[in-house]
Design an enzyme around this catalytic site. Structure first.
Site, PDB file in Angstrom:
ATOM      1  N   LYS A 182       0.861  -1.190   0.000  1.00  0.00           N
ATOM      2  CA  LYS A 182       0.000   0.000   0.000  1.00  0.00           C
ATOM      3  C   LYS A 182       0.897   1.240   0.000  1.00  0.00           C
ATOM      4  CE  LYS A 182      -1.514   2.882   2.705  1.00  0.00           C
ATOM      5  NZ  LYS A 182      -1.531   4.094   1.868  1.00  0.00           N
ATOM      6  N   GLY A 235       7.868   5.024   7.475  1.00  0.00           N
ATOM      7  CA  GLY A 235       7.013   6.193   7.652  1.00  0.00           C
ATOM      8  C   GLY A 235       7.281   6.833   8.995  1.00  0.00           C
ATOM      9  N   GLU A 238       5.123   7.719  14.768  1.00  0.00           N
ATOM     10  CA  GLU A 238       3.772   7.629  15.342  1.00  0.00           C
ATOM     11  C   GLU A 238       2.999   6.455  14.718  1.00  0.00           C
ATOM     12  OE1 GLU A 238       1.610  11.069  14.220  1.00  0.00           O
ATOM     13  OE2 GLU A 238      -0.249  10.343  15.134  1.00  0.00           O
ATOM     14  N   GLY A 240       4.313   4.013  12.984  1.00  0.00           N
ATOM     15  CA  GLY A 240       5.106   2.803  13.247  1.00  0.00           C
ATOM     16  C   GLY A 240       4.707   2.152  14.569  1.00  0.00           C
ATOM     17  N   GLU A 257      11.058   1.150   9.670  1.00  0.00           N
ATOM     18  CA  GLU A 257      12.040   2.186   9.361  1.00  0.00           C
ATOM     19  C   GLU A 257      11.312   3.506   9.550  1.00  0.00           C
ATOM     20  OE1 GLU A 257      13.700   4.985   8.039  1.00  0.00           O
ATOM     21  OE2 GLU A 257      13.558   4.251   5.978  1.00  0.00           O
TER      22      GLU A 257
HETATM   23  P1  NAP Z   1       2.782   8.276   7.724  1.00  0.00           P
HETATM   24  O1  NAP Z   1       1.454   8.718   8.175  1.00  0.00           O
HETATM   25  O2  NAP Z   1       3.615   7.486   8.649  1.00  0.00           O
HETATM   26  O3  NAP Z   1       2.558   7.469   6.341  1.00  0.00           O
HETATM   27  C1  NAP Z   1       3.395   6.445   5.853  1.00  0.00           C
HETATM   28  C2  NAP Z   1       2.541   5.348   5.225  1.00  0.00           C
HETATM   29  O4  NAP Z   1       1.701   4.745   6.214  1.00  0.00           O
HETATM   30  C3  NAP Z   1       1.581   5.835   4.135  1.00  0.00           C
HETATM   31  O5  NAP Z   1       1.403   4.822   3.180  1.00  0.00           O
HETATM   32  C4  NAP Z   1       0.300   6.056   4.921  1.00  0.00           C
HETATM   33  O6  NAP Z   1      -0.853   6.050   4.100  1.00  0.00           O
HETATM   34  C5  NAP Z   1       0.337   4.854   5.841  1.00  0.00           C
HETATM   35  N1  NAP Z   1      -0.447   4.990   7.057  1.00  0.00           N
HETATM   36  C6  NAP Z   1      -0.852   6.128   7.679  1.00  0.00           C
HETATM   37  N2  NAP Z   1      -1.547   5.826   8.785  1.00  0.00           N
HETATM   38  C7  NAP Z   1      -1.601   4.478   8.864  1.00  0.00           C
HETATM   39  C8  NAP Z   1      -2.164   3.562   9.792  1.00  0.00           C
HETATM   40  N3  NAP Z   1      -2.835   3.981  10.872  1.00  0.00           N
HETATM   41  N4  NAP Z   1      -2.006   2.231   9.576  1.00  0.00           N
HETATM   42  C9  NAP Z   1      -1.319   1.785   8.502  1.00  0.00           C
HETATM   43  N5  NAP Z   1      -0.773   2.610   7.588  1.00  0.00           N
HETATM   44  C10 NAP Z   1      -0.893   3.938   7.768  1.00  0.00           C
HETATM   45  O7  NAP Z   1       3.613   9.511   7.245  1.00  0.00           O
HETATM   46  P2  NAP Z   1       3.022  10.899   6.701  1.00  0.00           P
HETATM   47  O8  NAP Z   1       1.758  11.268   7.430  1.00  0.00           O
HETATM   48  O9  NAP Z   1       2.948  10.805   5.256  1.00  0.00           O
HETATM   49  O10 NAP Z   1       4.171  11.870   7.141  1.00  0.00           O
HETATM   50  C11 NAP Z   1       4.190  12.334   8.490  1.00  0.00           C
HETATM   51  C12 NAP Z   1       5.589  12.452   9.008  1.00  0.00           C
HETATM   52  O11 NAP Z   1       6.219  11.183   8.955  1.00  0.00           O
HETATM   53  C13 NAP Z   1       6.505  13.346   8.194  1.00  0.00           C
HETATM   54  O12 NAP Z   1       6.364  14.664   8.539  1.00  0.00           O
HETATM   55  C14 NAP Z   1       7.841  12.795   8.541  1.00  0.00           C
HETATM   56  O13 NAP Z   1       8.269  13.330   9.758  1.00  0.00           O
HETATM   57  C15 NAP Z   1       7.591  11.306   8.728  1.00  0.00           C
HETATM   58  N6  NAP Z   1       7.959  10.511   7.530  1.00  0.00           N
HETATM   59  C16 NAP Z   1       9.028   9.711   7.607  1.00  0.00           C
HETATM   60  C17 NAP Z   1       9.411   8.982   6.498  1.00  0.00           C
HETATM   61  C18 NAP Z   1      10.604   8.078   6.511  1.00  0.00           C
HETATM   62  O14 NAP Z   1      11.164   7.839   5.462  1.00  0.00           O
HETATM   63  N7  NAP Z   1      10.993   7.542   7.656  1.00  0.00           N
HETATM   64  C19 NAP Z   1       8.708   9.088   5.306  1.00  0.00           C
HETATM   65  C20 NAP Z   1       7.576   9.901   5.262  1.00  0.00           C
HETATM   66  C21 NAP Z   1       7.221  10.597   6.385  1.00  0.00           C
HETATM   67  P3  NAP Z   1      -1.477   7.472   3.624  1.00  0.00           P
HETATM   68  O15 NAP Z   1      -0.483   8.063   2.704  1.00  0.00           O
HETATM   69  O16 NAP Z   1      -2.727   7.079   2.937  1.00  0.00           O
HETATM   70  O17 NAP Z   1      -1.683   8.283   4.863  1.00  0.00           O
END
Ligand code: NAP
Ligand code: MG
Length: 504
Positions: A182, A235, A238, A240, A257
């Site tokens: 996904k 991602g 939070e 994670g 990660e």
């Molecule tokens: P995120 O919410 O952690 O999203 C990452 C992935 O998880 C996306 O595919 C997202 O889908 C999915 N997801 C979101 N909530 C979920 C849940 N409850 N259960 C399962 N999967 C879920 O990250 P973001 O909101 O895009 O970014 C927020 C912050 O995360 C950024 O500001 C940054 O600090 C951090 N981040 C870190 C990385 C990294 O490489 N470590 C990458 C991106 C972001 P959707 O896209 O549909 O929400």
């Protein structure tokens, strides 16, 4: 306005419409134009993909194939990724905001490398090991094999959509698993394309599936699905944590990660031109939207002004604009939501007493249509500030001056809930190596930053996650170990082990 590409899920080797018919828009972050639409996946869509993946796994069509045959298919897949370079790099840049210069030069090669690395490392790993027949009279043969885990889920973010997906599907497929992925909702199209290319390269139908949809519904349903055996997630910390809870109920294997707030430690013998370039690259690569970005510069106080002045001078020459123009060095922030997060942190930093040395604003004029933010450097920071401790994920650098020796710099670097990346800048190899050894983090670069490679393990200490991607470590993370023990005695009476236990 250009053509809007209409996508469907990729399930069982076929483009498959979502059951509700609802779609999500995918934007170009430079213009906010809709460039594609993908299904807003439902739990029913996830069920369909997971059941398909389970059937494919149980059928043995991929999981029972000899390693060498899987390797051949995957090498063809890597070649076909390179053949589709233009389309993939174009869509990756268009939807994620990464510059076309980078997606063409780096991202495509990195995806092919991830696939080739899984194949090559699998040839070096001991897939089959034997224990010697015991010298006393219990004749038996024991061997240990690596087997696929089953059906994997891959949930990926929007910063490097293809690369971070490849770090999951490549080892999963190499080890014989099926996978359901996904992608992030704002950058879903290139992973859909990759699944189709894999299928056309010979990965059997049902083995590699992609479902699009919101993380909070489709994503969490996938992560908690009873038919999923392993989750690979990249991602936020939070989400994670939520996934770790979801995985716990059925003891799913898990690789996480997550976020970071990596330090760049400048030692007092550093070459200043090296320090300037390194500190810029550490926080401006993909406009800081990289999990291992170096966003805490820890610099000797006497070097601070020269370093910051040098960075500002260079920033003034950088070209910021539409990511599809190969002349541009920096593109937009990936989404309105991420832009707001960055602006909120800049406001927090100011309130905390840090000073903006350069930048600090959303960009206007021609760039107002998109999500552009100025490269921003804060000075007079300390390691207790919220803006310094938390991940911003944007082009915001923080500078902390120190007065003592490297022990003080290392202590500041390690005073973080995260431990993903980090770098040291020094002309003295032994001081640099000692500093690298003392840093509590999964990757340390010396006189560089962001140098990730498919054959080197990548992952976090502390709240940056657990498990490692890339190298042979990722093959271990997508396989189980089985011990098979065969009694070589011909009948129960001659088998001493039964006799000792009083069973014959
Ligand atoms: P995120 O919410 O952690 O999203 C990452 C992935 O998880 C996306 O595919 C997202 O889908 C999915 N997801 C979101 N909530 C979920 C849940 N409850 N259960 C399962 N999967 C879920 O990250 P973001 O909101 O895009 O970014 C927020 C912050 O995360 C950024 O500001 C940054 O600090 C951090 N981040 C870190 C990385 C990294 O490489 N470590 C990458 C991106 C972001 P959707 O896209 O549909 O929400
Ligand atoms: Mg989120």
């Amino acid at each position: 306005m250009g053509q809007i590409l209409e996508y469907q899920h990729f399930i069982n080797g076929q483009w498959t419409p979502g059951e509700t018919g609802e779609k999500m828009d995918v934007l170009n972050p430079s213009t906010q134009e809709v460039v594609a639409r993908v299904p807003r996946g439902s739990t029913g869509d996830v069920d369909k993909a997971v059941n398909t993946a389970r059937e494919a796994f149980e059928s043995g069509v991929w999981s029972d194939k000899p390693m060498e045959e899987r390797a051949e298919v995957l090498l063809k897949f890597a070649v076909n990724v390179l053949k589709n370079k233009n389309n993939l790099a174009y869509m990756e840049a268009l939807t994620s905001g990464g510059t076309i210069r980078r997606t063409m030069a780096i991202d495509i090669a990195a995806v092919a490398d991830a696939i080739k690395n899984s194949v090559n490392r699998s040839r070096e790993l001991p897939m089959l090991e034997h224990a010697m027949c015991l010298p006393w009279y219990i004749p038996q043969h024991s061997y240990f094999t690596r087997e696929p885990i089953g059906v994997c889920a891959g949930i990926t973010p929007w910063n490097f959509p293809m690369i971070l997906a490849a770090w999951k599907f490549a080892p999963a497929l190499m080890m014989g698993n099926s996978i359901v992925m996904k992608p992030a909702s704002i950058t879903p199209t290139t992973l859909l394309d990759l699944a189709q290319i894999a299928y056309e390269s010979g990965v059997p139908a049902g083995v590699f599936n992609v479902v699009t949809g919101p993380g909070s519904s489709a994503g969490s349903y996938l992560a908690s699905h009873p038919q999923i055996d392993k989750i690979g997630f990249t991602g936020s910390t939070e989400v994670g944590k939520q996934i770790a809870h979801l995985a716990a109920d059925s003891i799913k294997r898990l690789t996480l990660e997550l976020g970071g707030k990596s330090a760049v430690v400048i030692l007092d013998d550093a070459d200043m031109s090296m320090a300037i370039a390194l500190c810029l690259h550490a926080f401006l690569y993909h406009s800081g939207q990289v999990c291992e970005s170096g966003t805490r510069i820890i610099v000797p106080r006497k070097m601070q002004d020269q370093l910051v002045d040098g960075m500002i001078k260079k920033i003034k020459t950088m070209k910021i604009g539409n990511q599809m123009d190969p002349a541009n060095d920096l593109g937009p922030i990936a989404s309105a939501e991420q832009l707001k997060t960055i602006m909120d942190y800049v406001a927090i930093g100011k309130k905390e007493g840090a000073q903006v040395a350069v930048g600090g604003n959303r960009m206007g004029g021609e760039l107002e249509k998109g999500f552009f933010f100025e490269p921003t450097i804060f000075v007079n920071c300390n390691n207790q500030m919220q803006m310094v401790r938390e991940e911003i994920f944007g082009p915001v650098q923080t500078v902390i001056a120190y007065d003592g020796d490297e022990a003080e710099a290392i202590a500041i670097a390690n005073d973080s809930p995260y431990g993903l990346g980090g770098s040291v800048c020094s002309t003295n190899a032994s001081r640099a190596q000692w500093t690298a050894k003392k840093m509590r983090t999964g990757t340390v670069w010396i006189n560089t930053h962001h140098m990730l490679r498919a054959d080197a393990p990548f992952g976090g200490y502390k709240q940056s996650g657990y498990g490692r991607e890339n190298s042979y470590h990722s093959l271990l993370a997508y396989s189980e170990v089985k011990h098979v023990c065969q009694n070589l005695s011909s009948d129960a009476a001659s088998y001493r082990y039964f006799k000792v236990a009083g069973c014959n």
